[in-house]
Design an enzyme around this catalytic site. Sequence first.
Site, short mmCIF file in Angstrom:
data_model
loop_
_atom_site.label_atom_id
_atom_site.label_comp_id
_atom_site.label_asym_id
_atom_site.label_seq_id
_atom_site.Cartn_x
_atom_site.Cartn_y
_atom_site.Cartn_z
N THR A 9 0.82 -1.22 0.00
CA THR A 9 0.00 0.00 0.00
C THR A 9 0.85 1.27 0.00
O THR A 9 0.31 2.36 -0.07
CB THR A 9 -0.90 0.02 1.26
N VAL A 12 6.23 3.00 -2.88
CA VAL A 12 7.00 2.10 -3.76
C VAL A 12 6.18 0.85 -4.08
O VAL A 12 6.14 0.40 -5.23
CB VAL A 12 8.35 1.72 -3.09
N ARG A 93 21.46 -4.60 2.86
CA ARG A 93 22.33 -4.21 1.74
C ARG A 93 23.81 -4.49 1.96
O ARG A 93 24.52 -4.84 1.02
CB ARG A 93 22.14 -2.71 1.44
N CYS A 123 17.88 4.69 -3.24
CA CYS A 123 17.41 5.34 -4.48
C CYS A 123 18.40 6.36 -5.04
O CYS A 123 18.49 6.54 -6.27
CB CYS A 123 16.03 5.96 -4.26
N GLY A 154 11.26 10.35 -1.69
CA GLY A 154 12.27 9.42 -1.17
C GLY A 154 11.93 8.97 0.24
O GLY A 154 12.40 7.94 0.71
N HIS A 248 15.04 12.09 -8.06
CA HIS A 248 16.27 12.50 -7.38
C HIS A 248 17.28 12.99 -8.42
O HIS A 248 17.36 12.46 -9.53
CB HIS A 248 16.91 11.30 -6.66
#
Length: 344
Positions: A9, A12, A93, A123, A154, A248
């Site tokens: 929802t 992204v 990450r 991003c 962002g 961006h």
Amino acid sequence: MRVAVVGATGAVGTVMRRLLREREFPADEVVLFASERSAGKVVDGLTVQPLRDDTVTGFDIALFSAGGSTSKAWAEKFAAGGAVVVDNSSAWRMDPDVPLIVSEVNPDAIEDMRKGIIANPNCTTMVVMLPAKALHDRFGLTAMVATSFQAAGGAGQKGIDELAAQVEPLAADVRQLVEDGATAARKVEHSVHANTLAFNVVPLLGTLNELGYTDEEMKLQNESRKILSLPDLPVTPTCVRVPVMVGHSIAVRATFAQEPDLDAALEALRSFPNLVVEEAPTPLEYAGRDETAVGRVRRDLADPHVLNFFVVGDNLLKGAALNTVQIAELVVDRGLVGSAAPAA
Ligand code: A2P
């Protein structure tokens, strides 16, 4: 193939759902997950599910964009249940067992997947990586100074909503914007962005560390090093929030081992997949577009080893949802569905 979208929802997640349809991702079933607040809501004709131990098994692919703590708590459970997880948060990450992939830059890193989890980069880092890789392959990148101009989006839907709510109250008194900006800035609330963002620029984005850099800035250094396989690359990051909804931009000063020829640099950029070269691309014009755009490409005035350029990309598309779906497509193309680590 059963596909889960976690954070379905959100800003992204909404784009992920659309891309799965538009790109005809070969899913037999898509299941949407969000927080308890949204469970039971109907989105795209599907009932949003809560995350529970009994609802997260039996998936082939799980696309996550529900924040770092949700990923930390649930990604391994999806992987243990058989899914390859593609995670858009910062949670995994920098894990050495988790590949960090920009689909055009380092797709082969997918072979290093050892936890059933693949990470999608930040991003801002994402957008920089396309021209950086194009030029690195040609001239050998040795250092990078990157200053970002990051959109409100962002910070997710709440970042967009906070900026949108500030515009009208401030625009109503242009004279005050000109003559008494401090009073204008205090007229509206802010909690997502570090200061009033409408008609302003906010040079603090994230949490400061002991060296005076934010976590967002450290991502630019650490993720760039991992994606480009340049573990010692000197990176000087400054991240700034600007009153743009989506898109961006980053001004980059890149130093190379070889002196870059401008025509050869432009040729390398033009021939890189999903990268376009324009004189002066703007984020507004790239909101809603898949391509990343690079412009203002020029040799440095002082250092012949340096190129300066300006890069722009949609942070919800290439910066997030599009790359996530591209990674999922890579998982399918390489026959990695079903290869996730089973429960120990
Ligand atoms: P919800 O809409 O129910 O809050 P954004 O990045 O736009 O803020 O979106 C975040 C997404 O992550 C939303 O879909 C949100 O669901 C979801 N989300 C946030 N917290 C959780 C949680 N604890 N468990 C599952 N989903 C979550």
